[in-house]
Write a protein that holds these residues in place. Sequence first.
Motif, PDB file in Angstrom:
ATOM      1  N   THR A 367      57.049  27.349  41.704  1.00 25.20           N
ATOM      2  CA  THR A 367      57.555  28.361  42.631  1.00 25.20           C
ATOM      3  C   THR A 367      56.954  29.722  42.317  1.00 25.20           C
ATOM      4  OG1 THR A 367      59.623  27.141  42.896  1.00 25.20           O
ATOM      5  CG2 THR A 367      59.642  29.475  43.502  1.00 25.20           C
ATOM      6  N   GLN A 368      56.861  30.043  41.033  1.00 26.79           N
ATOM      7  CA  GLN A 368      56.266  31.316  40.612  1.00 26.79           C
ATOM      8  C   GLN A 368      54.806  31.425  41.063  1.00 26.79           C
ATOM      9  OE1 GLN A 368      56.768  32.040  36.436  1.00 26.79           O
ATOM     10  NE2 GLN A 368      55.459  33.849  36.409  1.00 26.79           N
ATOM     11  N   LEU A 369      54.058  30.327  40.906  1.00 27.27           N
ATOM     12  CA  LEU A 369      52.651  30.335  41.324  1.00 27.27           C
ATOM     13  C   LEU A 369      52.522  30.478  42.839  1.00 27.27           C
ATOM     14  CD1 LEU A 369      51.068  27.530  39.076  1.00 27.27           C
ATOM     15  CD2 LEU A 369      50.990  30.013  38.737  1.00 27.27           C
ATOM     16  N   ARG A 370      53.356  29.762  43.570  1.00 23.51           N
ATOM     17  CA  ARG A 370      53.284  29.817  45.039  1.00 23.51           C
ATOM     18  C   ARG A 370      53.628  31.195  45.560  1.00 23.51           C
ATOM     19  NH1 ARG A 370      56.407  24.227  44.881  1.00 23.51           N
ATOM     20  NH2 ARG A 370      54.615  22.793  44.745  1.00 23.51           N
ATOM     21  N   GLN A 371      54.538  31.868  44.875  1.00 23.45           N
ATOM     22  CA  GLN A 371      54.892  33.222  45.294  1.00 23.45           C
ATOM     23  C   GLN A 371      53.721  34.190  45.138  1.00 23.45           C
ATOM     24  OE1 GLN A 371      58.378  33.910  42.878  1.00 23.45           O
ATOM     25  NE2 GLN A 371      59.775  33.071  44.419  1.00 23.45           N
ATOM     26  N   ARG A 372      52.755  33.830  44.301  1.00 22.28           N
ATOM     27  CA  ARG A 372      51.541  34.635  44.130  1.00 22.28           C
ATOM     28  C   ARG A 372      50.415  34.153  45.033  1.00 22.28           C
ATOM     29  NH1 ARG A 372      50.862  37.405  38.498  1.00 22.28           N
ATOM     30  NH2 ARG A 372      48.931  37.911  39.555  1.00 22.28           N
ATOM     31  N   GLY A 373      50.719  33.195  45.913  1.00 26.50           N
ATOM     32  CA  GLY A 373      49.713  32.686  46.832  1.00 26.50           C
ATOM     33  C   GLY A 373      48.820  31.616  46.244  1.00 26.50           C
ATOM     34  N   ILE A 374      49.216  31.046  45.105  1.00 22.23           N
ATOM     35  CA  ILE A 374      48.437  29.985  44.459  1.00 22.23           C
ATOM     36  C   ILE A 374      48.948  28.637  44.961  1.00 22.23           C
ATOM     37  CG2 ILE A 374      47.810  28.908  42.270  1.00 22.23           C
ATOM     38  CD1 ILE A 374      48.342  31.681  40.970  1.00 22.23           C
ATOM     39  N   ARG A 375      48.075  27.868  45.592  1.00 24.94           N
ATOM     40  CA  ARG A 375      48.458  26.555  46.102  1.00 24.94           C
ATOM     41  C   ARG A 375      48.736  25.618  44.922  1.00 24.94           C
ATOM     42  NH1 ARG A 375      43.600  24.549  49.135  1.00 24.94           N
ATOM     43  NH2 ARG A 375      42.618  25.396  47.266  1.00 24.94           N
ATOM     44  N   THR A 376      49.916  25.041  44.909  1.00 21.69           N
ATOM     45  CA  THR A 376      50.360  24.331  43.704  1.00 21.69           C
ATOM     46  C   THR A 376      51.008  22.999  44.049  1.00 21.69           C
ATOM     47  OG1 THR A 376      50.787  26.478  42.663  1.00 21.69           O
ATOM     48  CG2 THR A 376      51.738  24.536  41.610  1.00 21.69           C
ATOM     49  N   GLN A 377      50.654  21.986  43.267  1.00 20.10           N
ATOM     50  CA  GLN A 377      51.316  20.688  43.328  1.00 20.10           C
ATOM     51  C   GLN A 377      52.035  20.425  42.007  1.00 20.10           C
ATOM     52  OE1 GLN A 377      48.919  17.288  44.244  1.00 20.10           O
ATOM     53  NE2 GLN A 377      47.963  18.216  46.056  1.00 20.10           N
TER      54      GLN A 377
END
Length: 452
Positions: A367-377
Motif C-alpha cells: 500500500t505504501q509503494l502504491r501510494q507513491r505511484g509504484i506498481r506493486t504485486q
Amino acid sequence: MERIKPRTLSGFMELLPPAQQQFEQMLEQLRQTYANYGFTPLDTPVIESAEILLAKGGGETEKQIYRFTKGDSDLALRFDLTVPLAKYVALHYSELTFPFRRYQIGKVYRGERAQRGRFREFYQCDIDVIGDGKLDISNEAEIPAIIYQLFSSLGLERFCIRVNNRKLLNGFYTILGLETRAGEIMRTVDKLDKIGPEKVQQLLEEAGIPAESAQEILHFTSITGDSAEVFTALERYQGRSDIFDEGLSELRLVAELLPAYGVPQANFAIDLSIARGLDYYTGTVYETILLDHPGIGSICSGGRYDDLAGYYTDKKLPGVGISIGLTRLFYVLGEQGYLNESLNTAPADALILPMTADLSPAIAFATQLRQRGIRTQVYREDKKFKAKMSYADKLKIPYVVFLGEDEIANGQVKVKDMTTGEQQTLAPETAAAQIAQGVAERAKGRPIQEKG
C-alpha cells in the motif's frame, strides 16, 4: 464435448503481455502529445447507424464497411473516427465551445484484404479542430507540427510529412477541362504509390481521360523538389483558375509557417500526387511515410474538410485533422526491430514476497509503494522460493522485496534489484524512495529506437 480450436481472425491483432506494454507506452505518448497541444479527449460508439457512417464516405467506404442488421436497425462498425466526430459535433453543437479541439484513440473496422501491415481491426489516433462557420488556415499548418512532434517524441527520425491541397488539384483539373471528373481522377492518382505511373495512366485512359490530359496529370503530380522549387514550377498554372490560385495560396502559407512550428525541411515535402481517397477533404491534405519503409504506405494521414457535417446539420462546421494508424505502425516497427526493448514492460515495478504466514506487513508495504505511484504485486501463492523468483524473472519485474521475520522485527525490508542482483536491507521509506528513483530511471528513453 468437442473442443473448438482457439484462433484469432485474420487481420486482427492480439499481443502477448510484454508487447501490449510496449503498445500502451506508445498510446500514452500520443495522449500526452495531443494534450500538450490543447486537445480534449473524446469517445464515440463503435457501432453507429449505417446511414450516419455512409452519409458521405465515398471512395472504397461502402465496399469495406462492416454492416449488419439487428431487428429493424441498419447498423455498421465505424470505418474511421472522423465521420462519427461530425455527427457528434452536429448533435452537441449548442453544448460545445468552438473551435472544438478533440483527440480520440479507438478501434475502427475495415473489411479489406488482410496483408502485411494492413489490418481489419486497428487503432486510429485522431486529432481534429472544428470551427464554427470559419476555421483559420493556420490550423492547417499546425497539424504537420503535431505530427512531427509526436513521431519525434516516439523516437522516430526518418519520416516525411507529405502535404498537398485539394483546391489546387481541383483547379488543375478545371484548367484541363476535367472539373466534373476531378474526384474520380484523384482517387485513381491516389494509387500512384501502389501501382505506379504507367498503370495509373492506363486506368485514366480506360476511364475516358484523353491520353494528352493523362500525361499532363502525371507530369503535374511528378513535380518535386524543396518548397521553393515546387512553387516555382506551379507558377506556370497561375491565373487560369481561381480555385487553383486559392489552393496554391493556402499551400504556400502552410509551407511558410512550418519552420516557425519547428518542422525541419527534411521531414516535410510538398507532394502533388496526394489527394486522399475520401471525398470529404476540401483543402490541405497530409500523408506521412516512413522513409525506410515506403511500401507500407501512409501511417498518418488526413486533411481539411468544409462540408462533412452538412449531412447532419445546416451549420457550417469546417475542420482539419489527421489520423495515425497505430496498429500498422506498431506492427512495422516490431517487424523491423525498432521497438525499444530496454524500456520496462513488466506489469509491476515491485514484487513483494511475504516470508511469514502473516500477510499484513507485506500488504501494508505494498500500500505504501502504491501510494507513491509504484506498481506493486504481492505474491501469495504457496510455491517454493525458486518458483517465486522465477515468476519475477519471467515477468521482468525490476525489484523484489522480501519481508521475513527478521525484517519485520527490525522494521525493515530487503530489496533486490533484479537487473544488478544487488540486495539491500533498508527502512521502508528509504526502500520506497530508492525503488521510485530506479523506476523513474528505467522509464527514460523513447518507445522507438531507430537503427543507425
